[in-house]
Write a protein that holds these residues in place. Structure first.
Motif, PDB file in Angstrom:
ATOM      1  N   UNK A  20       0.760  -1.240   0.000  1.00 22.81           N
ATOM      2  CA  UNK A  20       0.000   0.000   0.000  1.00 22.81           C
ATOM      3  C   UNK A  20       0.787   1.283   0.000  1.00 22.81           C
ATOM      4  N   UNK A  21       2.139   1.214  -0.018  1.00 14.95           N
ATOM      5  CA  UNK A  21       2.930   2.445  -0.014  1.00 14.95           C
ATOM      6  C   UNK A  21       2.596   3.297  -1.238  1.00 14.95           C
ATOM      7  N   UNK A  22       2.546   4.609  -1.045  1.00 14.57           N
ATOM      8  CA  UNK A  22       2.245   5.525  -2.153  1.00 14.57           C
ATOM      9  C   UNK A  22       3.478   5.786  -3.001  1.00 14.57           C
ATOM     10  N   UNK A  23       4.609   6.012  -2.332  1.00 12.39           N
ATOM     11  CA  UNK A  23       5.846   6.303  -3.046  1.00 12.39           C
ATOM     12  C   UNK A  23       7.027   5.932  -2.175  1.00 12.39           C
ATOM     13  N   UNK A  24       8.205   5.802  -2.822  1.00  9.84           N
ATOM     14  CA  UNK A  24       9.439   5.495  -2.118  1.00  9.84           C
ATOM     15  C   UNK A  24      10.468   6.550  -2.489  1.00  9.84           C
ATOM     16  N   UNK A  25      11.010   7.217  -1.497  1.00  9.97           N
ATOM     17  CA  UNK A  25      12.072   8.186  -1.714  1.00  9.97           C
ATOM     18  C   UNK A  25      13.406   7.460  -1.568  1.00  9.97           C
ATOM     19  N   UNK A  26      14.244   7.541  -2.610  1.00  9.64           N
ATOM     20  CA  UNK A  26      15.536   6.869  -2.616  1.00  9.64           C
ATOM     21  C   UNK A  26      16.584   7.830  -2.057  1.00  9.64           C
ATOM     22  N   UNK A  27      17.038   7.553  -0.860  1.00  9.59           N
ATOM     23  CA  UNK A  27      17.947   8.460  -0.170  1.00  9.59           C
ATOM     24  C   UNK A  27      19.390   8.221  -0.596  1.00  9.59           C
ATOM     25  N   UNK A  28      20.167   9.300  -0.609  1.00  6.33           N
ATOM     26  CA  UNK A  28      21.572   9.202  -0.999  1.00  6.33           C
ATOM     27  C   UNK A  28      22.459   8.672   0.127  1.00  6.33           C
ATOM     28  N   UNK A  29      22.028   8.823   1.365  1.00  8.39           N
ATOM     29  CA  UNK A  29      22.838   8.395   2.502  1.00  8.39           C
ATOM     30  C   UNK A  29      21.933   8.075   3.673  1.00  8.39           C
TER      31      UNK A  29
ATOM     32  N   UNK B   5      22.707  -0.420   0.065  1.00  8.16           N
ATOM     33  CA  UNK B   5      24.116  -0.383  -0.329  1.00  8.16           C
ATOM     34  C   UNK B   5      24.298  -0.225  -1.823  1.00  8.16           C
ATOM     35  N   UNK B   6      23.434  -0.871  -2.619  1.00  7.85           N
ATOM     36  CA  UNK B   6      23.646  -0.896  -4.066  1.00  7.85           C
ATOM     37  C   UNK B   6      22.457  -0.358  -4.860  1.00  7.85           C
ATOM     38  N   UNK B   7      21.272  -0.838  -4.573  1.00 11.04           N
ATOM     39  CA  UNK B   7      20.122  -0.507  -5.407  1.00 11.04           C
ATOM     40  C   UNK B   7      19.819   0.976  -5.491  1.00 11.04           C
ATOM     41  N   UNK B   8      19.718   1.639  -4.348  1.00 13.87           N
ATOM     42  CA  UNK B   8      19.410   3.066  -4.380  1.00 13.87           C
ATOM     43  C   UNK B   8      20.561   3.866  -4.990  1.00 13.87           C
ATOM     44  N   UNK B   9      21.781   3.403  -4.772  1.00 18.27           N
ATOM     45  CA  UNK B   9      22.950   4.069  -5.366  1.00 18.27           C
ATOM     46  C   UNK B   9      22.873   4.007  -6.888  1.00 18.27           C
ATOM     47  N   UNK B  10      22.483   2.846  -7.425  1.00 17.61           N
ATOM     48  CA  UNK B  10      22.367   2.684  -8.871  1.00 17.61           C
ATOM     49  C   UNK B  10      21.323   3.602  -9.477  1.00 17.61           C
ATOM     50  N   UNK B  11      20.176   3.748  -8.820  1.00 13.30           N
ATOM     51  CA  UNK B  11      19.125   4.624  -9.347  1.00 13.30           C
ATOM     52  C   UNK B  11      19.565   6.079  -9.338  1.00 13.30           C
ATOM     53  N   UNK B  12      20.236   6.482  -8.276  1.00  8.88           N
ATOM     54  CA  UNK B  12      20.708   7.866  -8.203  1.00  8.88           C
ATOM     55  C   UNK B  12      21.792   8.151  -9.238  1.00  8.88           C
ATOM     56  N   UNK B  13      22.549   7.123  -9.614  1.00  6.87           N
ATOM     57  CA  UNK B  13      23.614   7.312 -10.603  1.00  6.87           C
ATOM     58  C   UNK B  13      23.061   7.610 -11.992  1.00  6.87           C
TER      59      UNK B  13
ATOM     60  N   UNK C 140      11.029  17.481  -6.838  1.00  6.06           N
ATOM     61  CA  UNK C 140      11.534  18.446  -5.854  1.00  6.06           C
ATOM     62  C   UNK C 140      12.908  18.048  -5.337  1.00  6.06           C
ATOM     63  N   UNK C 141      13.787  17.686  -6.250  1.00  9.03           N
ATOM     64  CA  UNK C 141      15.190  17.320  -5.992  1.00  9.03           C
ATOM     65  C   UNK C 141      15.378  15.950  -5.354  1.00  9.03           C
ATOM     66  N   UNK C 142      14.296  15.243  -5.065  1.00  9.78           N
ATOM     67  CA  UNK C 142      14.393  13.894  -4.511  1.00  9.78           C
ATOM     68  C   UNK C 142      14.100  12.867  -5.593  1.00  9.78           C
ATOM     69  N   UNK C 143      14.820  11.747  -5.574  1.00  7.46           N
ATOM     70  CA  UNK C 143      14.550  10.655  -6.505  1.00  7.46           C
ATOM     71  C   UNK C 143      13.449   9.799  -5.901  1.00  7.46           C
ATOM     72  N   UNK C 144      12.305   9.783  -6.586  1.00  4.20           N
ATOM     73  CA  UNK C 144      11.108   9.148  -6.034  1.00  4.20           C
ATOM     74  C   UNK C 144      10.676   7.997  -6.942  1.00  4.20           C
ATOM     75  N   UNK C 145      10.423   6.871  -6.315  1.00  3.07           N
ATOM     76  CA  UNK C 145       9.995   5.664  -7.026  1.00  3.07           C
ATOM     77  C   UNK C 145       8.497   5.477  -6.829  1.00  3.07           C
ATOM     78  N   UNK C 146       7.802   5.204  -7.934  1.00  3.75           N
ATOM     79  CA  UNK C 146       6.351   4.979  -7.868  1.00  3.75           C
ATOM     80  C   UNK C 146       5.986   3.758  -8.719  1.00  3.75           C
ATOM     81  N   UNK C 147       4.907   3.068  -8.342  1.00  3.45           N
ATOM     82  CA  UNK C 147       4.456   1.939  -9.155  1.00  3.45           C
ATOM     83  C   UNK C 147       3.778   2.417 -10.423  1.00  3.45           C
ATOM     84  N   UNK C 148       3.904   1.649 -11.477  1.00  4.36           N
ATOM     85  CA  UNK C 148       3.289   1.974 -12.758  1.00  4.36           C
ATOM     86  C   UNK C 148       2.527   0.728 -13.208  1.00  4.36           C
ATOM     87  N   UNK C 149       1.218   0.760 -13.054  1.00  3.20           N
ATOM     88  CA  UNK C 149       0.402  -0.409 -13.383  1.00  3.20           C
ATOM     89  C   UNK C 149       0.444  -0.687 -14.876  1.00  3.20           C
ATOM     90  N   UNK C 150       0.572  -1.969 -15.218  1.00  5.35           N
ATOM     91  CA  UNK C 150       0.570  -2.385 -16.609  1.00  5.35           C
ATOM     92  C   UNK C 150      -0.690  -3.186 -16.884  1.00  5.35           C
TER      93      UNK C 150
END
Length: 217
Positions: free
Chosen positions: A41-50, A100-108, A206-216
């Motif tokens: 049920x999460x609305x969104x996920x903010x991928x933090x840099x640290x 350790x890896x996943x969020x770092x990859x998205x921010x890259x 707003x300067x944050x990398x935000x992950x959201x679901x995309x229904x197919x």
């Protein structure tokens, strides 16, 4: 569709400009956990840099759910475990995730026109979204173990073949137990194929990398 595979370090060192389309793979466990968070049920996920940024965001937004790799730590509500997350009610909540890896990859690859984050649980939906975009070239970012994680490369190859219409052959046979998780079911949950019918799209908000679901469909 031309596809290539890269690890985070090579992508950062060799890319003068961001790829047009990037698919960031972290099977064990960032993007399996993210998919479960959306399923809960999460609305969104903010991928933090640290970790510090994750805690700062949590301090500004006490109702957000902060999670991290490794053992529990003060200030964090959960750890990066699908086995544990599947029992949490995240209806309408925002999750802050630092791994350790996943969020770092998205921010890259945050400058890419389209950034997808994936694991086996959303593989088919991710491939279908790639097909609808008809992208001429796609970079798959293999994040785990500095790009050597067998399960991440296997997932990237599987999605690439599905997106291009090629047969998947035997796909990949990964022995359960190649890694351990916080919960005894973590590895099995991470290797479950096409559990969820949505892809996951990351974009700057707003300067944050935000992950959201995309229904197919």
């Amino acid at each position: 569709m031309d596809t290539r595979f890269s690890n985070i370090a090579d992508l950062v060192e060799t890319s003068s400009e961001p790829p047009s389309v990037a698919v960031v793979i972290d099977v064990m466990r960032a993007y399996t956990v993210a998919a479960w968070a959306f399923a809960q049920g999460a609305e969104k996920i903010v991928l933090a840099e640290s970790l510090d940024e994750a805690l700062a965001l949590k301090a500004r937004h006490p109702d957000w759910v902060a999670l991290k790799d490794g053992p529990p730590a003060p200030g964090f509500d959960a750890v990066n475990s699908p086995g544990l997350l599947r029992s949490m009610d995240l209806g309408g909540r925002t999750v802050v995730q630092k791994t350790t890896a996943g969020t770092v990859g998205a921010l890259a690859v945050k400058g890419a026109r389209l950034v997808l984050c994936a694991g086996f649980v959303v593989a088919e939906a991710t491939a279908r979204l790639l097909r609808t975009h008809d992208a001429p070239d796609v970079v798959f970012v293999v994040t785990g173990e500095d790009g050597r994680a067998e399960e991440d490369l296997a997932c990237a190859q599987y999605i690439a073949r599905r997106a291009t219409g090629a047969g998947t052959g035997a796909a990949v046979e990964l022995a359960l137990g190649i890694r351990q998780g916080v919960h005894p079911d973590d590895v099995a949950l991470c290797l479950e194929l096409d559990r969820f019918p949505f892809a996951m799209v990351a974009a700057l908000e707003d300067s944050l990398m935000v992950l959201r679901p995309h229904a197919m469909p």
